[in-house]
Scaffold this active site. Structure first.
Site, mmCIF file in Angstrom:
data_model
loop_
_atom_site.group_PDB
_atom_site.id
_atom_site.type_symbol
_atom_site.label_atom_id
_atom_site.label_comp_id
_atom_site.label_asym_id
_atom_site.label_seq_id
_atom_site.Cartn_x
_atom_site.Cartn_y
_atom_site.Cartn_z
ATOM 1 N N GLY A 50 -10.689 4.792 20.489
ATOM 2 C CA GLY A 50 -9.957 3.746 19.785
ATOM 3 C C GLY A 50 -10.975 2.933 19.005
ATOM 4 O O GLY A 50 -12.043 2.569 19.546
ATOM 5 N N ASP A 242 -8.106 3.617 12.035
ATOM 6 C CA ASP A 242 -9.543 3.773 12.261
ATOM 7 C C ASP A 242 -10.365 3.234 11.103
ATOM 8 O O ASP A 242 -11.515 2.835 11.268
ATOM 9 C CB ASP A 242 -9.883 5.235 12.525
#
Ligand code: MRU
Length: 357
Positions: A50, A242
């Site tokens: 993550g 991202d």
């Protein structure tokens, strides 16, 4: 309730304490990382994953390396020189999530600015890494508050992809933060979690963390998303990111782009939730975002069992790019951005740098 401490300091502050996400949901095992090499391995293997969480974890490992170097009696100059290989190894552990570079650049700038002795620099770097963790917690909360306003008051069917929750951040998550807050307010949510091939972050992680918080979560294999929308079960899609380019193109877990096309076809709002640290104004558009390629073995024999002929050719990008025009709004910790994203992002980042937004 929704914070899982995916990444934190060990009690004595001499190690980074990670919840090993490769073992979830079967085992809740914590591991202690004390070296740069071990952190690079943990990031590559997705023990910590993550975008925000890998930035925090890398910053902590860099700070530990500074402490180690200071302990050898290094002076400030050799400490800074000694940290360069650590920066290089950590920053290249995964290429797509820009938070990794953002966090490491912040620590490197801190090391350059502080002129005291090596131990003082090491202490400052530990404080800076801790600040990144604490700020991330607060950013998640703010994303949650801004996102809450976009959720229908009476409840909603929500589709999410991969894991942009507590496990991916220092707080309650990005895409999942509004859902946690809505649930706490008593709003009725039915969340559909995409399984997220090939590494199953949706089933192993999102279904796990939402389920343990008492949120109504239904797991679907990725290809069910279209059926859900055809059946009118989805009021909105919400995902993390991202990297967000200067024009608003969004890199996120592979499969996100397909969801955005489906959402557009079915006239379903498609929201992206991310902190300002995920926005990269130096990357002009999605075509310039480096996309990580994963090992063929993760597709051919995921989790150890052969699911394809041994030698079959595999194409395994870990992320894809959703064009800005498919994104209804970007929910940041400094407010909700609407198209056209280019000017909105430029203004937001300018204000964030001045600390005024
Ligand atoms: O390969 P992963 O599991 O690190 O991919 C994670 C994602 O794609 C998330 O959606 C993204 O990093 C946002 S996390 C708040």
């Amino acid at each position: 309730m929704s914070e899982l401490g995916a990444v934190r300091w060990s009690p004595d502050g001499r190690a980074v304490d990670l919840l090993d996400q490769t073992l979830l949901p079967e085992h809740e095992t914590r591991i202690e990382i004390t070296t740069v090499d071990a952190m690079v391995e943990a990031i590559r293997a997705l023990r910590v994953r993550g975008a925000p969480a890998i930035g925090i974890a890398a910053a902590m490992a860099y700070a530990l390396e500074a402490a180690r170097l200071a302990g050898t009696g290094a002076d400030v100059t050799s400490l800074r020189e000694g940290l360069e290989p650590a920066y290089d190894r950590l920053v290249s552990a995964r290429p797509t999530a820009v938070n990794l570079r953002w966090a490491l650049d912040r620590l490197r700038a801190r090391a350059a600015a502080d002129c005291a002795d090596a131990r003082a620099v090491a202490r400052a770097l530990k404080a800076e890494a801790s600040a990144i963790l604490e700020e991330d917690r607060a950013m998640c909360e703010r994303i949650g508050r801004f996102g809450l306003d976009l959720l229908p008051a009476g409840g909603a069917g929500v589709l999410t992809h991969c894991n942009a929750g507590s496990l991916a951040t220092g707080g309650m998550g990005t895409a999942l933060a509004p859902l946690y807050l809505a649930h706490a307010e008593g709003r009725v949510l039915r969340v559909y979690a995409d399984e997220t091939r090939p590494l199953l972050q949706g089933s192993r992680l999102t279904a796990w963390e939402l389920g343990r918080s008492g949120i109504d979560v239904t797991l679907v294999v990725d290809s069910v998303a279209g059926v859900l929308m055809q059946e009118g079960r989805i009021d909105l899609v919400i995902v993390g990111a991202d990297r967000i380019a200067a024009n608003g193109d969004v890199a996120n877990k592979v499969g996100t782009y397909s969801l955005s096309v489906l959402a557009r076809h079915h006239d379903v709002p498609f929201y992206v939730a991310a902190p300002v640290s995920t926005i990269d104004v130096d990357t002009p558009d999605g075509a310039a975002i480096p996309i990580e390629q994963r090992e063929a073995s993760e597709v051919r024999a995921g989790f150890g069992r052969a699911t394809a002929p041994a030698g079959v050719t595999v194409y395994a990008p870990a992320f894809d790019v959703t064009p800005a025009e498919h994104v209804t709004a970007i929910i940041t910790d400094r407010g909700v951005l609407r198209p056209p994203y280019g000017p909105a992002i430029a203004a937001l980042v300018r204000d964030a740098r001045k600390g005024t937004a």
